[in-house]
Design an enzyme around this catalytic site. Structure first.
Site, PDB file in Angstrom:
ATOM      1  N   TYR A 210       0.829  -1.207   0.000  1.00  0.00           N
ATOM      2  CA  TYR A 210       0.000   0.000   0.000  1.00  0.00           C
ATOM      3  C   TYR A 210       0.866   1.260   0.000  1.00  0.00           C
ATOM      4  CZ  TYR A 210      -2.958   3.785   1.564  1.00  0.00           C
ATOM      5  OH  TYR A 210      -3.587   5.003   1.660  1.00  0.00           O
TER       6      TYR A 210
ATOM      7  N   PRO B 192       1.206  15.012   3.072  1.00  0.00           N
ATOM      8  CA  PRO B 192       0.158  14.278   3.787  1.00  0.00           C
ATOM      9  C   PRO B 192       0.074  12.858   3.251  1.00  0.00           C
ATOM     10  CG  PRO B 192      -0.796  15.800   2.181  1.00  0.00           C
ATOM     11  CD  PRO B 192       0.670  16.076   2.206  1.00  0.00           C
TER      12      PRO B 192
ATOM     13  N   ALA C   6      -1.563   8.849   4.236  1.00  0.00           N
ATOM     14  CA  ALA C   6      -2.513   8.127   5.084  1.00  0.00           C
ATOM     15  C   ALA C   6      -1.866   6.974   5.842  1.00  0.00           C
ATOM     16  CB  ALA C   6      -3.661   7.591   4.226  1.00  0.00           C
TER      17      ALA C   6
ATOM     18  N   SER D  13      -2.861  13.718   7.239  1.00  0.00           N
ATOM     19  CA  SER D  13      -3.948  13.315   6.353  1.00  0.00           C
ATOM     20  C   SER D  13      -5.257  13.102   7.102  1.00  0.00           C
ATOM     21  CB  SER D  13      -3.558  12.011   5.643  1.00  0.00           C
ATOM     22  OG  SER D  13      -4.645  11.434   4.962  1.00  0.00           O
TER      23      SER D  13
ATOM     24  N   TYR E 192      -9.433  15.149   2.742  1.00  0.00           N
ATOM     25  CA  TYR E 192     -10.098  14.371   1.706  1.00  0.00           C
ATOM     26  C   TYR E 192     -11.578  14.710   1.855  1.00  0.00           C
ATOM     27  CZ  TYR E 192      -6.278  11.285   0.230  1.00  0.00           C
ATOM     28  OH  TYR E 192      -5.132  10.777  -0.308  1.00  0.00           O
TER      29      TYR E 192
ATOM     30  N   THR F  62      -7.137  18.087  -1.128  1.00  0.00           N
ATOM     31  CA  THR F  62      -6.725  17.151  -2.165  1.00  0.00           C
ATOM     32  C   THR F  62      -7.823  17.080  -3.224  1.00  0.00           C
ATOM     33  OG1 THR F  62      -5.220  15.839  -0.826  1.00  0.00           O
ATOM     34  CG2 THR F  62      -6.262  14.733  -2.677  1.00  0.00           C
TER      35      THR F  62
ATOM     36  N   LYS G 215      -4.299  20.855  -3.714  1.00  0.00           N
ATOM     37  CA  LYS G 215      -3.309  19.816  -4.031  1.00  0.00           C
ATOM     38  C   LYS G 215      -3.790  18.948  -5.197  1.00  0.00           C
ATOM     39  CE  LYS G 215      -0.659  16.069  -1.812  1.00  0.00           C
ATOM     40  NZ  LYS G 215      -1.066  14.876  -2.569  1.00  0.00           N
TER      41      LYS G 215
ATOM     42  N   SER H 281       1.300  18.241  -7.765  1.00  0.00           N
ATOM     43  CA  SER H 281       1.479  16.850  -7.333  1.00  0.00           C
ATOM     44  C   SER H 281       0.642  15.940  -8.209  1.00  0.00           C
ATOM     45  CB  SER H 281       1.030  16.703  -5.871  1.00  0.00           C
ATOM     46  OG  SER H 281       0.965  15.333  -5.487  1.00  0.00           O
TER      47      SER H 281
ATOM     48  N   HIS I 278       0.120  12.894  -6.820  1.00  0.00           N
ATOM     49  CA  HIS I 278      -0.187  11.926  -5.756  1.00  0.00           C
ATOM     50  C   HIS I 278       0.850  10.800  -5.725  1.00  0.00           C
ATOM     51  CE1 HIS I 278      -3.908  11.620  -3.191  1.00  0.00           C
ATOM     52  NE2 HIS I 278      -3.313  10.496  -2.838  1.00  0.00           N
TER      53      HIS I 278
ATOM     54  N   GLY J 109       8.217  12.272  -6.365  1.00  0.00           N
ATOM     55  CA  GLY J 109       9.468  11.810  -6.947  1.00  0.00           C
ATOM     56  C   GLY J 109      10.737  12.313  -6.307  1.00  0.00           C
ATOM     57  N   ILE J 110      10.661  13.194  -5.322  1.00  0.00           N
ATOM     58  CA  ILE J 110      11.866  13.740  -4.677  1.00  0.00           C
ATOM     59  C   ILE J 110      12.627  12.623  -3.963  1.00  0.00           C
ATOM     60  CG2 ILE J 110      12.697  15.203  -2.787  1.00  0.00           C
ATOM     61  CD1 ILE J 110      11.890  16.928  -5.042  1.00  0.00           C
ATOM     62  N   ARG J 111      13.881  12.426  -4.346  1.00  0.00           N
ATOM     63  CA  ARG J 111      14.716  11.415  -3.697  1.00  0.00           C
ATOM     64  C   ARG J 111      16.140  11.911  -3.426  1.00  0.00           C
ATOM     65  NH1 ARG J 111      10.338  10.034  -3.326  1.00  0.00           N
ATOM     66  NH2 ARG J 111       9.351   7.999  -3.676  1.00  0.00           N
TER      67      ARG J 111
ATOM     68  N   ARG K 221       7.057   8.831   0.957  1.00  0.00           N
ATOM     69  CA  ARG K 221       7.488   7.438   1.094  1.00  0.00           C
ATOM     70  C   ARG K 221       8.822   7.286   1.830  1.00  0.00           C
ATOM     71  NH1 ARG K 221       5.257   7.275  -4.250  1.00  0.00           N
ATOM     72  NH2 ARG K 221       3.537   5.770  -4.508  1.00  0.00           N
TER      73      ARG K 221
END
Length: 367
Positions: free
Chosen positions: A39, A92, A94, A121, A145, A171, A240, A262, A264, A297-299, A319
């Site tokens: 998830y 944010p 979940a 969230s 949401y 969102t 967002k 974004s 998402h 995508g920021i890493r 993430r």
């Protein structure tokens, strides 16, 4: 380990060694149960847009300046008059109890320790007030949401304001859930209640799939909803999910106080553009009228730099921070943000930029 409804949650509290943010995913996969990890990590369909989000940063190059007399770059900045030590913020996200027993409480504590900005969230594992309290006065935004039930929306917005939220993130790109194949393969259902759903009588989320959770969400969101939310909350509203200049202008015209570029994290519309590929065009249309937050995508620290140089005011991610949460709780979260900020400072130094304003004025070359 802590067990909740047969689901095992790590409860470590320790700083972690971070080689790079990409490496955290494999480490977190070892300790987050399969359904929960799927998830968190998964995107929609075949994950094409998810992968493009990070790949897109290779579409531009940083033009460095030498002989610039720069040392000790400063990463402090502000938004809506709120001062933060870094432009890196928590997106944010979940159900962080899937990653760690303390969930958003530890995320908020770690983000506050790093001097960053936290956003929580609607579908958090912990309540608005408890998550806010964990930040010990540090700034937080609340993400809505939007539900079909406006009593539910009003209750959440009022609690967020009373708890001390500084802004509301609406969102707008999740009126239905994207087709997330990892959840299908794992037959994933949320094992842990979502505190806001429990409190405000939309069930508790436990034992439901993401599609069932979204079934209560508003499938129709329009410009008029921005004003309604502002009237209820009395706080700035950030929209967002914006991915086009036209939508940015529509949102601002409807009263939006901020734009959040974004997709998402590649979890909704697969086949859409990478967020970074649309950022500069959105920023040109916005033309500094309201702040811009960017995620997806920021890493790397260089990604933070490129996003700011393309028009963002703050840069968010989720993430990798959640993986840090899984590995070390609040201290793990702190470790991840500090590592990314250190990478960013190195990029600033090598590019010849002293301040965030210098970064924003930096030139990028398109490949």
């Amino acid at each position: 380990m802590t067990e909740t409804n047969g689901y095992f949650q790590n409860d470590n509290e320790k700083e972690i060694n971070v080689l790079n943010l990409q490496s955290l995913e494999a480490e977190a996969e070892k300790i987050i149960p399969k359904g929960g990890f799927g998830y968190i990590a998964g995107g929609s369909e075949d994950n094409w847009t998810l992968k493009e989000n990070t790949e897109a940063f290779n579409h531009v190059q940083i033009v460095p300046h030498v002989l610039s007399n720069v040392e000790d770059p400063q990463t402090d900045t502000s938004i809506f008059g709120i001062n933060v030590k870094t432009p890196i913020m928590m997106s944010p996200a979940a159900a962080q109890g899937l990653a760690h027993a303390k969930g958003e409480i530890d995320t908020a504590a770690g983000i506050a320790k790093a001097g960053a900005l936290m956003s929580q969230s609607t579908y958090s594992s912990t309540s608005i007030a408890d998550t806010m309290k964990a930040g010990n006065g540090a700034p937080q935004f609340f993400q809505l949401y939007m539900s079909k039930d406006w009593n539910f929306n009003e209750n959440l917005l009022k609690e967020a304001k009373e708890a001390g939220a500084k802004a509301i993130i609406l969102t707008s790109d999740a009126t239905v859930d994207g087709y997330r194949e990892s959840d299908v393969v794992n037959d994933f259902q949320f094992p842990i209640p979502m505190a806001n759903l429990t409190k405000f009588s939309e069930g508790d989320g436990k034992g439901k799939g993401i599609g069932e959770i979204y079934a209560a969400a508003a499938q129709k969101i329009g410009p008029d909803d921005i004003k309604r939310i502002k009237d209820i909350a009395g706080l700035p509203v950030i929209v967002k999910g914006v991915q086009s200049p036209e939508d940015a202008l529509l949102a601002i015209g409807a009263g939006a106080d901020g734009i959040y570029v974004s997709n998402h994290g590649g979890r909704q519309l697969n086949g859409g553009p990478a967020s970074f590929d649309v950022l500069s065009d959105v920023a040109k249309a916005v033309n500094h009228r309201v702040p811009i937050i960017f995620d997806s995508g920021i890493r790397r620290g260089s990604h933070v730099f490129k996003a700011l140089a393309s028009g963002a005011d703050l840069v968010a991610l989720a993430r990798p921070i959640i993986y840090g949460l899984a590995l070390g709780g609040a201290d793990g979260v702190y470790s991840v943000v500090e590592h990314l900020n250190d990478e960013f400072k190195t990029t600033m130094q090598l590019a010849g930029t002293k301040t965030i304003e210098d970064v924003k004025n930096s030139k990028l070359l398109k490949k």
